[in-house]
Design a protein around this motif. Structure first.
Motif, PDB file in Angstrom:
ATOM      1  N   THR A   1       0.861  -1.194   0.000  1.00  0.00           N
ATOM      2  CA  THR A   1       0.000   0.000   0.000  1.00  0.00           C
ATOM      3  C   THR A   1       0.893   1.238   0.000  1.00  0.00           C
ATOM      4  O   THR A   1       2.081   1.161   0.336  1.00  0.00           O
ATOM      5  CB  THR A   1      -0.891   0.027   1.258  1.00  0.00           C
ATOM      6  OG1 THR A   1      -0.042   0.172   2.405  1.00  0.00           O
ATOM      7  CG2 THR A   1      -1.737  -1.236   1.377  1.00  0.00           C
ATOM      8  N   PRO A   2       0.336   2.407  -0.317  1.00  0.00           N
ATOM      9  CA  PRO A   2       1.145   3.627  -0.258  1.00  0.00           C
ATOM     10  C   PRO A   2       1.767   3.862   1.124  1.00  0.00           C
ATOM     11  O   PRO A   2       2.910   4.312   1.222  1.00  0.00           O
ATOM     12  CB  PRO A   2       0.158   4.735  -0.628  1.00  0.00           C
ATOM     13  CG  PRO A   2      -0.835   4.049  -1.512  1.00  0.00           C
ATOM     14  CD  PRO A   2      -0.972   2.662  -0.937  1.00  0.00           C
TER      15      PRO A   2
ATOM     16  N   SER B   1       5.707   4.075   1.831  1.00  0.00           N
ATOM     17  CA  SER B   1       6.301   5.234   2.497  1.00  0.00           C
ATOM     18  C   SER B   1       7.280   4.791   3.584  1.00  0.00           C
ATOM     19  O   SER B   1       8.355   5.368   3.730  1.00  0.00           O
ATOM     20  CB  SER B   1       5.218   6.105   3.130  1.00  0.00           C
ATOM     21  OG  SER B   1       4.424   6.694   2.145  1.00  0.00           O
ATOM     22  N   VAL B   2       6.908   3.756   4.337  1.00  0.00           N
ATOM     23  CA  VAL B   2       7.797   3.232   5.371  1.00  0.00           C
ATOM     24  C   VAL B   2       9.065   2.669   4.726  1.00  0.00           C
ATOM     25  O   VAL B   2      10.176   2.919   5.186  1.00  0.00           O
ATOM     26  CB  VAL B   2       7.073   2.145   6.208  1.00  0.00           C
ATOM     27  CG1 VAL B   2       8.039   1.415   7.116  1.00  0.00           C
ATOM     28  CG2 VAL B   2       5.941   2.765   7.007  1.00  0.00           C
ATOM     29  N   ARG B   3       8.888   1.933   3.631  1.00  0.00           N
ATOM     30  CA  ARG B   3      10.037   1.348   2.919  1.00  0.00           C
ATOM     31  C   ARG B   3      10.936   2.452   2.367  1.00  0.00           C
ATOM     32  O   ARG B   3      12.162   2.369   2.449  1.00  0.00           O
ATOM     33  CB  ARG B   3       9.494   0.463   1.787  1.00  0.00           C
ATOM     34  CG  ARG B   3      10.470  -0.450   1.168  1.00  0.00           C
ATOM     35  CD  ARG B   3      10.690  -1.677   2.084  1.00  0.00           C
ATOM     36  NE  ARG B   3      11.678  -2.549   1.512  1.00  0.00           N
ATOM     37  CZ  ARG B   3      11.416  -3.539   0.674  1.00  0.00           C
ATOM     38  NH1 ARG B   3      10.178  -3.793   0.331  1.00  0.00           N
ATOM     39  NH2 ARG B   3      12.384  -4.274   0.197  1.00  0.00           N
ATOM     40  N   TYR B   4      10.329   3.497   1.829  1.00  0.00           N
ATOM     41  CA  TYR B   4      11.071   4.645   1.308  1.00  0.00           C
ATOM     42  C   TYR B   4      11.914   5.270   2.414  1.00  0.00           C
ATOM     43  O   TYR B   4      13.093   5.554   2.248  1.00  0.00           O
ATOM     44  CB  TYR B   4      10.094   5.673   0.727  1.00  0.00           C
ATOM     45  CG  TYR B   4      10.738   6.917   0.155  1.00  0.00           C
ATOM     46  CD1 TYR B   4      10.962   7.033  -1.200  1.00  0.00           C
ATOM     47  CD2 TYR B   4      11.112   7.983   0.968  1.00  0.00           C
ATOM     48  CE1 TYR B   4      11.536   8.173  -1.748  1.00  0.00           C
ATOM     49  CE2 TYR B   4      11.692   9.114   0.449  1.00  0.00           C
ATOM     50  CZ  TYR B   4      11.902   9.210  -0.912  1.00  0.00           C
ATOM     51  OH  TYR B   4      12.486  10.337  -1.435  1.00  0.00           O
ATOM     52  N   GLU B   5      11.274   5.497   3.570  1.00  0.00           N
ATOM     53  CA  GLU B   5      11.980   6.131   4.683  1.00  0.00           C
ATOM     54  C   GLU B   5      13.136   5.268   5.167  1.00  0.00           C
ATOM     55  O   GLU B   5      14.197   5.788   5.524  1.00  0.00           O
ATOM     56  CB  GLU B   5      11.003   6.417   5.822  1.00  0.00           C
ATOM     57  CG  GLU B   5      11.548   7.354   6.850  1.00  0.00           C
ATOM     58  CD  GLU B   5      10.477   7.934   7.764  1.00  0.00           C
ATOM     59  OE1 GLU B   5      10.871   8.586   8.735  1.00  0.00           O
ATOM     60  OE2 GLU B   5       9.288   7.741   7.509  1.00  0.00           O
TER      61      GLU B   5
ATOM     62  N   VAL C   1       5.777  12.890  -1.315  1.00  0.00           N
ATOM     63  CA  VAL C   1       4.458  12.561  -1.857  1.00  0.00           C
ATOM     64  C   VAL C   1       4.077  11.150  -1.450  1.00  0.00           C
ATOM     65  O   VAL C   1       4.930  10.354  -1.060  1.00  0.00           O
ATOM     66  CB  VAL C   1       4.430  12.687  -3.404  1.00  0.00           C
ATOM     67  CG1 VAL C   1       4.655  14.110  -3.841  1.00  0.00           C
ATOM     68  CG2 VAL C   1       5.443  11.776  -4.022  1.00  0.00           C
ATOM     69  N   ARG C   2       2.806  10.828  -1.553  1.00  0.00           N
ATOM     70  CA  ARG C   2       2.301   9.501  -1.201  1.00  0.00           C
ATOM     71  C   ARG C   2       1.720   8.777  -2.412  1.00  0.00           C
ATOM     72  O   ARG C   2       0.907   7.890  -2.283  1.00  0.00           O
ATOM     73  CB  ARG C   2       1.223   9.619  -0.128  1.00  0.00           C
ATOM     74  CG  ARG C   2       1.668  10.328   1.115  1.00  0.00           C
ATOM     75  CD  ARG C   2       2.194   9.372   2.112  1.00  0.00           C
ATOM     76  NE  ARG C   2       2.536  10.099   3.335  1.00  0.00           N
ATOM     77  CZ  ARG C   2       3.515   9.741   4.110  1.00  0.00           C
ATOM     78  NH1 ARG C   2       4.220   8.697   3.841  1.00  0.00           N
ATOM     79  NH2 ARG C   2       3.785  10.439   5.183  1.00  0.00           N
ATOM     80  N   ASN C   3       2.149   9.182  -3.601  1.00  0.00           N
ATOM     81  CA  ASN C   3       1.671   8.544  -4.825  1.00  0.00           C
ATOM     82  C   ASN C   3       2.297   7.163  -4.957  1.00  0.00           C
ATOM     83  O   ASN C   3       3.522   7.018  -4.927  1.00  0.00           O
ATOM     84  CB  ASN C   3       2.043   9.427  -6.024  1.00  0.00           C
ATOM     85  CG  ASN C   3       1.571   8.829  -7.323  1.00  0.00           C
ATOM     86  OD1 ASN C   3       2.191   7.912  -7.839  1.00  0.00           O
ATOM     87  ND2 ASN C   3       0.478   9.369  -7.842  1.00  0.00           N
ATOM     88  N   LYS C   4       1.455   6.129  -5.109  1.00  0.00           N
ATOM     89  CA  LYS C   4       1.920   4.748  -5.103  1.00  0.00           C
ATOM     90  C   LYS C   4       2.927   4.478  -6.218  1.00  0.00           C
ATOM     91  O   LYS C   4       3.991   3.898  -5.984  1.00  0.00           O
ATOM     92  CB  LYS C   4       0.728   3.794  -5.227  1.00  0.00           C
ATOM     93  CG  LYS C   4       1.116   2.343  -5.126  1.00  0.00           C
ATOM     94  CD  LYS C   4      -0.108   1.437  -5.127  1.00  0.00           C
ATOM     95  CE  LYS C   4       0.313  -0.008  -4.990  1.00  0.00           C
ATOM     96  NZ  LYS C   4      -0.847  -0.903  -4.879  1.00  0.00           N
TER      97      LYS C   4
ATOM     98  N   VAL D   1      11.599   3.459  -4.729  1.00  0.00           N
ATOM     99  CA  VAL D   1      12.079   2.354  -3.903  1.00  0.00           C
ATOM    100  C   VAL D   1      12.769   1.317  -4.776  1.00  0.00           C
ATOM    101  O   VAL D   1      13.845   0.802  -4.428  1.00  0.00           O
ATOM    102  CB  VAL D   1      10.910   1.730  -3.091  1.00  0.00           C
ATOM    103  CG1 VAL D   1      11.327   0.423  -2.435  1.00  0.00           C
ATOM    104  CG2 VAL D   1      10.416   2.730  -2.039  1.00  0.00           C
ATOM    105  N   ALA D   2      12.194   1.010  -5.942  1.00  0.00           N
ATOM    106  CA  ALA D   2      12.802   0.037  -6.858  1.00  0.00           C
ATOM    107  C   ALA D   2      14.182   0.525  -7.307  1.00  0.00           C
ATOM    108  O   ALA D   2      15.138  -0.261  -7.371  1.00  0.00           O
ATOM    109  CB  ALA D   2      11.896  -0.192  -8.060  1.00  0.00           C
TER     110      ALA D   2
END
Length: 154
Positions: free
Chosen positions: A15-16, A20-24, A33-36, A43-44
């Motif tokens: 989920t977005p 976001s957690v993975r990004y952080e 932003v929170r765009n999926k 992240v990829a």
């Protein structure tokens, strides 16, 4: 740990909020932003960079050279537009201007100051406040001093 391909597939199921957690975790700061789709790509990219390495020093240097060569002409900023009705008479009188008005057989003189309008030694924040002090009733200050005319109704 999973292979890079498995990690990419896993990103498709998150989920977005999870992205976001993975990004952080990867970037050390929360995403803007929170765009999926955006988060999946960022992240990829970071996962791929960690697995295979980032750009070589030679590639980074070449990018810097190319960036220095770019001459992007930026358009001048567009002025803010307001409706004609709102703009009509929108400019306050210039500092030092004396506004005069005859009211009940009395000549009224008001000086425009940089921080308001002065009448009879008292400073008011607006022309409407001056008009109220003079008449005791609510007036549009610009209308009272003749700086604008009343709109005609059809």
């Amino acid at each position: 740990m999973n292979t890079i391909s498995e990690q990419f597939r896993e990103l498709q199921t998150l989920t977005p909020a999870e992205l976001s957690v993975r990004y952080e975790d990867l970037f050390g700061k929360p995403p803007r932003v929170r765009n999926k789709a955006f988060l999946q790509r960022k992240v990829a990219w970071k996962l791929q960079e960690r697995e295979f390495g980032g750009l070589s020093d030679r590639a980074k240097a070449r990018l810097e050279e190319l960036i220095q060569q770019i001459d992007l002409p930026l358009p001048p900023p567009e002025p803010k537009r307001r409706s004609a009705r709102r703009n009509a008479g929108a400019q306050p009188p210039l500092v030092g201007t004396t506004l005069t008005r005859r009211w009940h057989d009395q000549d009224i003189r008001v000086e425009a100051r940089d921080n308001g309008f002065e009448w009879n030694g008292t400073l008011y924040r607006s022309l409407s406040a001056v008009a109220r002090a003079i008449t005791g009733a609510h007036w549009n200050g610009k209308l009272f001093f003749g700086l604008k005319t009343r709109r005609k109704t059809s």
